[in-house]
Design an enzyme around this catalytic site. Structure first.
Site, mmCIF file in Angstrom:
data_model
loop_
_atom_site.group_PDB
_atom_site.id
_atom_site.type_symbol
_atom_site.label_atom_id
_atom_site.label_comp_id
_atom_site.label_asym_id
_atom_site.label_seq_id
_atom_site.Cartn_x
_atom_site.Cartn_y
_atom_site.Cartn_z
ATOM 1 N N MET A 1 0.905 -1.104 0.053
ATOM 2 C CA MET A 1 0.018 -0.071 0.042
ATOM 3 C C MET A 1 0.833 1.273 0.094
ATOM 4 S SD MET A 1 -3.158 0.697 2.616
ATOM 5 C CE MET A 1 -4.377 -0.362 1.433
ATOM 6 N N LEU B 1 -5.288 6.099 -3.491
ATOM 7 C CA LEU B 1 -6.110 5.307 -2.728
ATOM 8 C C LEU B 1 -7.757 5.359 -3.219
ATOM 9 C CD1 LEU B 1 -5.502 4.468 1.114
ATOM 10 C CD2 LEU B 1 -7.675 4.901 0.403
ATOM 11 N N LEU C 1 -10.208 -1.128 -4.207
ATOM 12 C CA LEU C 1 -10.415 -0.909 -2.965
ATOM 13 C C LEU C 1 -11.689 -0.355 -2.590
ATOM 14 C CD1 LEU C 1 -8.587 -0.903 -0.043
ATOM 15 C CD2 LEU C 1 -8.482 1.692 -0.709
ATOM 16 N N ARG D 1 1.307 0.817 -3.758
ATOM 17 C CA ARG D 1 0.221 0.736 -4.489
ATOM 18 C C ARG D 1 -0.188 2.332 -4.905
ATOM 19 N NH1 ARG D 1 -2.949 1.116 -7.755
ATOM 20 N NH2 ARG D 1 -4.706 0.002 -8.167
ATOM 21 N N TYR D 2 0.035 3.122 -3.885
ATOM 22 C CA TYR D 2 -0.202 4.425 -3.755
ATOM 23 C C TYR D 2 0.499 5.525 -3.559
ATOM 24 C CZ TYR D 2 -4.397 1.715 -2.405
ATOM 25 O OH TYR D 2 -5.530 0.476 -2.617
ATOM 26 N N HIS E 1 -7.337 -4.562 10.379
ATOM 27 C CA HIS E 1 -8.022 -3.566 9.529
ATOM 28 C C HIS E 1 -9.214 -4.154 9.165
ATOM 29 C CE1 HIS E 1 -8.956 -0.704 6.529
ATOM 30 N NE2 HIS E 1 -8.049 0.150 6.621
ATOM 31 N N ASP F 1 4.867 -0.884 11.124
ATOM 32 C CA ASP F 1 4.656 0.350 11.740
ATOM 33 C C ASP F 1 4.016 1.148 10.745
ATOM 34 O OD1 ASP F 1 4.254 -0.187 14.456
ATOM 35 O OD2 ASP F 1 6.358 0.251 14.723
ATOM 36 N N GLU G 1 -1.967 3.016 11.421
ATOM 37 C CA GLU G 1 -2.926 2.420 11.997
ATOM 38 C C GLU G 1 -2.329 1.885 13.362
ATOM 39 O OE1 GLU G 1 -3.358 2.399 8.825
ATOM 40 O OE2 GLU G 1 -5.458 2.651 8.893
ATOM 41 N N GLU H 1 -3.464 5.155 15.366
ATOM 42 C CA GLU H 1 -4.744 4.606 15.628
ATOM 43 C C GLU H 1 -4.585 3.974 17.175
ATOM 44 O OE1 GLU H 1 -6.940 3.176 12.724
ATOM 45 O OE2 GLU H 1 -8.875 2.892 13.460
HETATM 46 C C1 LIG Z 1 -4.875 -5.512 5.900
HETATM 47 C C2 LIG Z 1 -4.794 -4.375 5.612
HETATM 48 C C3 LIG Z 1 -5.870 -3.573 4.861
HETATM 49 C C4 LIG Z 1 -7.139 -3.932 4.422
HETATM 50 C C5 LIG Z 1 -7.712 -5.043 4.450
HETATM 51 C C6 LIG Z 1 -7.652 -2.732 4.005
HETATM 52 C C7 LIG Z 1 -8.872 -2.676 3.390
HETATM 53 C C8 LIG Z 1 -9.610 -1.257 3.133
HETATM 54 N N1 LIG Z 1 -9.131 -0.150 3.506
HETATM 55 C C9 LIG Z 1 -10.101 0.956 3.069
HETATM 56 C C10 LIG Z 1 -10.063 2.482 3.076
HETATM 57 C C11 LIG Z 1 -8.840 2.871 3.748
HETATM 58 N N2 LIG Z 1 -7.730 2.600 4.133
HETATM 59 C C12 LIG Z 1 -6.840 3.678 4.484
HETATM 60 C C13 LIG Z 1 -5.510 3.339 4.886
HETATM 61 C C14 LIG Z 1 -4.899 2.448 5.256
HETATM 62 N N3 LIG Z 1 -5.503 1.023 5.103
HETATM 63 C C15 LIG Z 1 -4.559 0.245 5.327
HETATM 64 C C16 LIG Z 1 -4.650 -1.341 5.198
HETATM 65 C C17 LIG Z 1 -5.766 -2.056 4.915
HETATM 66 N N4 LIG Z 1 -6.870 -1.670 4.285
HETATM 67 C C18 LIG Z 1 -3.204 0.719 5.663
HETATM 68 C C19 LIG Z 1 -2.091 0.081 6.390
HETATM 69 C C20 LIG Z 1 -3.601 2.286 5.647
HETATM 70 C C21 LIG Z 1 -2.572 3.329 5.719
HETATM 71 C C22 LIG Z 1 -1.504 3.589 5.224
HETATM 72 C C23 LIG Z 1 -0.338 4.170 5.891
HETATM 73 O O1 LIG Z 1 -0.348 5.185 6.810
HETATM 74 O O2 LIG Z 1 0.980 3.690 5.504
HETATM 75 C C24 LIG Z 1 -7.512 4.840 4.175
HETATM 76 C C25 LIG Z 1 -6.895 6.416 4.199
HETATM 77 C C26 LIG Z 1 -7.004 6.886 5.424
HETATM 78 C C27 LIG Z 1 -8.411 7.680 5.601
HETATM 79 O O3 LIG Z 1 -8.640 8.243 4.768
HETATM 80 O O4 LIG Z 1 -8.833 7.397 6.739
HETATM 81 C C28 LIG Z 1 -8.861 4.232 3.459
HETATM 82 C C29 LIG Z 1 -9.853 5.374 2.894
HETATM 83 C C30 LIG Z 1 -11.164 0.086 2.369
HETATM 84 C C31 LIG Z 1 -12.218 0.726 1.713
HETATM 85 C C32 LIG Z 1 -10.841 -1.302 2.436
HETATM 86 C C33 LIG Z 1 -11.644 -2.496 1.996
HETATM 87 C C34 LIG Z 1 -12.338 -2.670 0.983
HETATM 88 FE FE LIG Z 2 -7.616 0.676 4.420
#
Ligand SMILES: C=CC1=C(C)c2cc3[nH]c(cc4nc(cc5[nH]c(cc1n2)c(C)c5CCC(=O)O)C(CCC(=O)O)=C4C)c(C)c3C=C
Ligand SMILES: [Fe+2]
Ligand SMILES: [Fe+2]
Length: 349
Positions: free
Chosen positions: A1, A17, A23, A89-90, A189, A266, A269, A273
């Protein structure tokens, strides 16, 4: 990611993203993605500011790659030298940059190794779809032959690393008389319920990791599997990490050890969080002994896990795309069946 290295990179990260159809499928995505991202920038920038001004995910992923090269060269000299490339990815380095570098280096054989231990169409699936799109464009002559490692939720050294980190935290943070009664709160997550209901395997695979870790620990502590980072108004998989922490507080628990079980390093999240946001929630709920288990990061045991995963993959003939979904509704827009076929058609020597 991947994640934004600096506060200035937050908007670009969010735009990429929210543009990812695997996603978050949105109507009028190319218009909505920059609009939603812009609105979220202040909130997300503030979170990154509180963890030092950016995501450390690039640092940890680079370390993991370099150390993996070294261990693989030792345990599988017949395929040495091994070289790692990051394909976020992003943010940069994107898949496109990895493929460009690999072609420039004259790579002929590659493994797409996911750093999500548990498979989801929204994460690993999205990255593999992106890889296939780029390969069709950047390597139409298929000069690089690929195979895929798409998940390893119960790999013995993965389980061992989590278990070791939990044991170390229990020993470090709590008196011996209290250790066995500290609730272990495994936090992953969350996923939108629409994705869960389409049959995404991620919840089951996260559960498999938790079960294996608890078995290895001798099932001494009470435990829960809970879900964090829900975004937006649609229903997401629960229970929410935050609600469970409050619930333990209401029941009078003073100790709680939270375990990030679906991330290998790390980032926001864990550092924002779990540590800051839920640390505050725990304090308000009267949980004075709220602690978090260390992330896997560059623990040599975790690096050995990755190296073993790759070694077994190569030793077993390395064709495996068996587990990839044939065609699943959660990523139908990107036709994951085509991705599976692309990798299955690779002619490996
Ligand atoms: C196992 C890890 C992850 C899964 C499964 C996952 C699914 C998922 N996430 C979103 C939407 C968002 N995710 C965002 C940030 C984010 N997501 C992950 C991991 C998983 N996501 C990480 C590690 C991070 C943070 C990246 C970093 O700091 O390095 C966000 C952005 C933050 C925000 O705007 O609040 C969104 C939006 C969906 C919709 C989804 C499954 C369909
Ligand atoms: Fe996510
Ligand atoms: Fe899929």
């Amino acid at each position: 990611m991947g994640g934004p290295k600096t506060l200035n990179d937050v908007e670009g990260f969010l735009t990429q993203l929210f543009s990812d159809k695997d996603l978050i499928p949105l109507p009028f995505q190319s218009l909505l993605a920059p609009w939603i991202s812009k609105r979220r920038v202040p909130k997300i920038q503030d979170q990154y500011a509180k963890i030092g001004g950016g995501s450390p995910i690039h640092h940890w992923t680079e370390r993991q790659g370099i150390l993996l090269e070294q261990v693989l060269d030792q345990i599988r000299p017949e395929s040495a030298p091994h070289k790692s490339y990051i394909a976020f990815r992003y943010v940069k380095p994107l898949t496109e940059h990895a493929v460009t570098a690999m072609k420039a280096d004259g790579v002929k054989r590659a493994i797409a190794l996911t750093l999500y231990p548990q498979y989801s169409c929204s994460t690993t699936g999205s990255s593999l779809n992106e890889l296939v799109r780029n390969l069709k464009d950047q390597d139409p002559e298929q000069s690089i032959k690929w195979s895929v490692i798409d998940r390893y939720p119960t790999q013995p050294l993965l389980v061992e690393t989590f278990a070791k980190h939990i044991e170390e935290a229990l020993e470090r943070e709590y008196p011996a008389s209290e250790r066995d009664s500290v609730p272990l709160v495994f936090s992953a997550h969350s996923l939108p319920m629409s994705v869960v209901n389409r049959g995404d395997t991620y919840p089951a695979e996260v559960g498999a990791t938790v079960h294996a870790v608890m078995t290895r620990l001798g099932n001494r502590n009470p435990y829960r599997l809970v879900w964090q980072s829900q975004v937006g108004p649609s229903p997401w998989l629960g229970p929410k990490t935050e609600d469970v922490i409050k619930g333990y507080g209401k029941q009078g628990f003073k100790n709680l050890l939270v375990v990030p079980i679906a991330f290998v390093s790390d980032h926001i999240e864990t550092l924002f969080e779990l540590d800051l946001e839920y640390g505050h929630v725990a304090k308000e709920a009267g949980i004075t002994g709220y602690k978090r288990v260390e992330s896997l990061n560059d623990d040599p045991l975790f690096i050995k896990c990755l190296a073993d995963v790759v070694k077994s993959h190569l030793d077993s003939g390395a064709s495996s795309t068996k587990q990839l979904p044939l065609r699943c509704p959660s990523c139908i827009s990107e036709k994951c069946g085509e991705t599976k076929k692309f990798f299955a058609d690779q002619k490996l020597e």
